[in-house]
Motif scaffolding. Sequence first.
Motif, PDB file in Angstrom:
ATOM      1  N   UNK A  57     125.154 -18.992  69.560  1.00  0.00           N
ATOM      2  CA  UNK A  57     124.639 -17.795  70.220  1.00  0.00           C
ATOM      3  C   UNK A  57     123.296 -17.406  69.612  1.00  0.00           C
ATOM      4  N   UNK A  58     122.377 -16.971  70.484  1.00  0.00           N
ATOM      5  CA  UNK A  58     120.989 -16.753  70.090  1.00  0.00           C
ATOM      6  C   UNK A  58     120.511 -15.390  70.565  1.00  0.00           C
ATOM      7  N   UNK A  59     119.917 -14.626  69.649  1.00  0.00           N
ATOM      8  CA  UNK A  59     119.235 -13.377  69.989  1.00  0.00           C
ATOM      9  C   UNK A  59     117.737 -13.615  69.870  1.00  0.00           C
ATOM     10  N   UNK A  60     116.958 -13.000  70.749  1.00  0.00           N
ATOM     11  CA  UNK A  60     115.521 -13.260  70.810  1.00  0.00           C
ATOM     12  C   UNK A  60     114.750 -11.948  70.718  1.00  0.00           C
ATOM     13  N   UNK A  61     113.827 -11.884  69.783  1.00  0.00           N
ATOM     14  CA  UNK A  61     113.000 -10.696  69.609  1.00  0.00           C
ATOM     15  C   UNK A  61     112.292 -10.349  70.914  1.00  0.00           C
ATOM     16  N   UNK A  62     112.200  -9.053  71.213  1.00  0.00           N
ATOM     17  CA  UNK A  62     111.718  -8.592  72.496  1.00  0.00           C
ATOM     18  C   UNK A  62     110.249  -8.766  72.780  1.00  0.00           C
ATOM     19  N   UNK A  63     109.527  -9.498  71.937  1.00  0.00           N
ATOM     20  CA  UNK A  63     108.142  -9.865  72.257  1.00  0.00           C
ATOM     21  C   UNK A  63     108.006 -11.361  72.530  1.00  0.00           C
ATOM     22  N   UNK A  64     109.161 -12.029  72.740  1.00  0.00           N
ATOM     23  CA  UNK A  64     109.199 -13.460  73.030  1.00  0.00           C
ATOM     24  C   UNK A  64     109.821 -13.641  74.413  1.00  0.00           C
ATOM     25  N   UNK A  65     109.200 -14.415  75.257  1.00  0.00           N
ATOM     26  CA  UNK A  65     109.639 -14.550  76.647  1.00  0.00           C
ATOM     27  C   UNK A  65     111.006 -15.233  76.766  1.00  0.00           C
ATOM     28  N   UNK A  66     111.881 -14.588  77.531  1.00  0.00           N
ATOM     29  CA  UNK A  66     113.148 -15.171  77.966  1.00  0.00           C
ATOM     30  C   UNK A  66     113.172 -15.049  79.484  1.00  0.00           C
ATOM     31  N   UNK A  67     113.263 -16.154  80.175  1.00  0.00           N
ATOM     32  CA  UNK A  67     113.203 -16.144  81.630  1.00  0.00           C
ATOM     33  C   UNK A  67     114.255 -15.204  82.205  1.00  0.00           C
ATOM     34  N   UNK A  68     113.821 -14.319  83.091  1.00  0.00           N
ATOM     35  CA  UNK A  68     114.740 -13.408  83.752  1.00  0.00           C
ATOM     36  C   UNK A  68     114.958 -12.091  83.056  1.00  0.00           C
ATOM     37  N   UNK A  69     114.467 -11.955  81.830  1.00  0.00           N
ATOM     38  CA  UNK A  69     114.570 -10.691  81.097  1.00  0.00           C
ATOM     39  C   UNK A  69     113.167 -10.147  80.858  1.00  0.00           C
ATOM     40  N   UNK A  70     112.975  -8.839  80.971  1.00  0.00           N
ATOM     41  CA  UNK A  70     111.634  -8.285  80.730  1.00  0.00           C
ATOM     42  C   UNK A  70     111.179  -8.529  79.289  1.00  0.00           C
ATOM     43  N   UNK A  71     109.937  -8.889  79.123  1.00  0.00           N
ATOM     44  CA  UNK A  71     109.313  -8.927  77.797  1.00  0.00           C
ATOM     45  C   UNK A  71     108.613  -7.586  77.629  1.00  0.00           C
ATOM     46  N   UNK A  72     109.095  -6.769  76.705  1.00  0.00           N
ATOM     47  CA  UNK A  72     108.584  -5.405  76.553  1.00  0.00           C
ATOM     48  C   UNK A  72     107.749  -5.198  75.310  1.00  0.00           C
ATOM     49  N   UNK A 135     109.119  -6.281  61.592  1.00  0.00           N
ATOM     50  CA  UNK A 135     109.318  -5.721  62.905  1.00  0.00           C
ATOM     51  C   UNK A 135     110.494  -6.356  63.645  1.00  0.00           C
ATOM     52  N   UNK A 136     111.010  -7.476  63.119  1.00  0.00           N
ATOM     53  CA  UNK A 136     112.087  -8.197  63.808  1.00  0.00           C
ATOM     54  C   UNK A 136     113.453  -7.606  63.482  1.00  0.00           C
ATOM     55  N   UNK A 137     113.560  -6.290  63.615  1.00  0.00           N
ATOM     56  CA  UNK A 137     114.745  -5.573  63.144  1.00  0.00           C
ATOM     57  C   UNK A 137     116.010  -5.943  63.897  1.00  0.00           C
ATOM     58  N   UNK A 138     115.963  -5.879  65.232  1.00  0.00           N
ATOM     59  CA  UNK A 138     117.162  -6.150  66.012  1.00  0.00           C
ATOM     60  C   UNK A 138     117.672  -7.568  65.830  1.00  0.00           C
ATOM     61  N   UNK A 153     112.604 -14.348  65.509  1.00  0.00           N
ATOM     62  CA  UNK A 153     111.741 -13.206  65.254  1.00  0.00           C
ATOM     63  C   UNK A 153     110.310 -13.691  65.252  1.00  0.00           C
ATOM     64  N   UNK A 154     109.408 -12.819  64.882  1.00  0.00           N
ATOM     65  CA  UNK A 154     108.039 -13.241  64.603  1.00  0.00           C
ATOM     66  C   UNK A 154     107.659 -12.714  63.236  1.00  0.00           C
ATOM     67  N   UNK A 191      97.452 -15.491  63.186  1.00  0.00           N
ATOM     68  CA  UNK A 191      98.360 -15.428  62.041  1.00  0.00           C
ATOM     69  C   UNK A 191      99.830 -15.461  62.440  1.00  0.00           C
ATOM     70  N   UNK A 192     100.133 -15.199  63.717  1.00  0.00           N
ATOM     71  CA  UNK A 192     101.526 -15.054  64.148  1.00  0.00           C
ATOM     72  C   UNK A 192     102.322 -16.340  63.958  1.00  0.00           C
ATOM     73  N   UNK A 193     103.585 -16.171  63.594  1.00  0.00           N
ATOM     74  CA  UNK A 193     104.533 -17.280  63.510  1.00  0.00           C
ATOM     75  C   UNK A 193     105.837 -16.861  64.178  1.00  0.00           C
ATOM     76  N   UNK A 194     106.503 -17.777  64.844  1.00  0.00           N
ATOM     77  CA  UNK A 194     107.879 -17.563  65.280  1.00  0.00           C
ATOM     78  C   UNK A 194     108.782 -17.916  64.102  1.00  0.00           C
ATOM     79  N   UNK A 195     109.676 -17.003  63.750  1.00  0.00           N
ATOM     80  CA  UNK A 195     110.532 -17.194  62.585  1.00  0.00           C
ATOM     81  C   UNK A 195     111.994 -17.285  63.007  1.00  0.00           C
TER      82      UNK A 195
END
Length: 560
Positions: A57-72, A135-138, A153-154, A191-195
């Motif tokens: 199971x995978x959770x994705x930080x809300x600034x990373x695109x997931x098809x069908x879900x809003x990127x906010x 910032x990757x709290x959730x 996260x990022x 500088x951004x990285x996906x973590x």
Amino acid sequence: MADTALARSRAAYDRIEAVDRPEIWIDLRPRPDVETEARSIDARVAAGERLPLAGWTLAVKGNIDVAGLPTTAACPSYAYLPERDAPAVAALRAAGAVVLGTTNLDQFATGLVGTRSPYGAVRHAHAPERVSGGSSSGSAVAVALGIADLALGTDTAGSGRVPAAFNGIVGLKPTPGLVSTDGVVPACASLDCVSVFARTLTEAETALAHLATRPASPPGSPRPPGPPRIAVADPTALGELDDGWSAAYARAADRLAASGAELTTIDITPFLQAAALLYDGAFVAERYTAVGTFVDEHLAKRSPETSASSDLDPTVAGIISRAGEIPAHRLFADRARLARLAARAESVLGDADALLLPVTPGHPTLTEVAADPLGANARLGRFTNSTNLFGQCALAVPAGTVDGLPFGVMLIGRPDTEDRLVSIARRFTATIELVVVGAHLTGQPLNPQLLALGARFVRATTTAPVYRLYALDTTPPKPGLVRTSGADGTTVEAEVWELPAEGLGTLMASLPRPMAIGHVELSDGSSAPGFLCEPAALEGAEDITAYGGWRAYRSDRPGF
């Protein structure tokens, strides 16, 4: 319960309901949709397809695109609906992972606290008065609470490491460029990285293997033979730390030394000076490049009569808007200074394989952050801000507790040495699993004992169908789990926790009779040490097996 994708997805949603932490999520996928996807994965595996992450199971930080879900990016008015997954998400899905939803974050990934969001402050996994870290709290809390196996996260200033350290999990920040940042709302694009967040080093390492766009270890650069060489900081150079944190850092260093690693004390001044450049210098201007026009347009709409900009966090909006006023000449001056600091940092590292540092100087409360949002946040980045400026990789790992809260350290390495960092971290993160069925369950009176020993929740499960459960006459109330040799056994609700090996010894030494530690068989066929009961204590005890578990029994007795 078989360890299928469907079973794991169902367990995740059961866990979401049990922990009742809605602030973790921005958009949670409907359970039927996830279960349908999980059934498809199970069918593919049954047909012989190789899916290494089947059902994870995978959770994705809300600034990373997931098809069908809003990127906010935690700003509802900024939201857009992506047509496809970000490459990082797509890579894990292609290996069989199932996305649960998108997670809350410090708005526009600007912060290390986890409180700067119109979706609510994400509280610490086990100490709700404390920040979870951002910032990757959730994403971090979803893993720490045992909802998700993995989370993305990022990390620009430390956002993939600070929440990992605070919540007692692993946070792996790859070398910049190793994992694609396409489909990620930029904070500072260069500088951004996906973590990656995970509960174990092996899980984090496995995820990175699927995410990496090139081999992590550069060819032609073999490591010299001999034990790992670890640079550590002179304690006087660390600055002010929370009570107990300096001693916890020293213990982590001692554990590495005891494992055979060679420790060398270095001057960390260039790392600290580079860290200050990230927000106090011109590099923050890149945040304005990312979303500054959007922020300014929304701030311009604000008036005493309207709340048009109400979904902009004022602290985040202020940081980004002010960044647009930085003159270009400052950026060139800061780049030149950074180059000099990077050369000094490389020189002081010498032949060290990694630099060991605390992840943060302390762990603030929600109240402390509210009283000084900029100061509290700046303090948290003291040791993490420089890593991406120097192009390095880093790994945050649990290293014990201080006053019952997780304490984390990080290993910082040269580019593309992630595998080396994982190998070093394994030297001082030996853990063991423990099965609990009663007063040590999440939310129960003795659960703080586990947390104080540095334990981390792994998963919710059930025992094999060979046990019975009894209510014992103890203070506080506890159940007794016993194995039955007849056909009257059944499954019992259980949780698996992971704790340092020495922590289990401490627990066993203080365990009162009639409780005992023995091997408990689980429904998936595995077994681990767990709480059992001496048979002699069952005389006159109520058989509560029919309830299915301790929680159900207690909930049937208001005020119990």
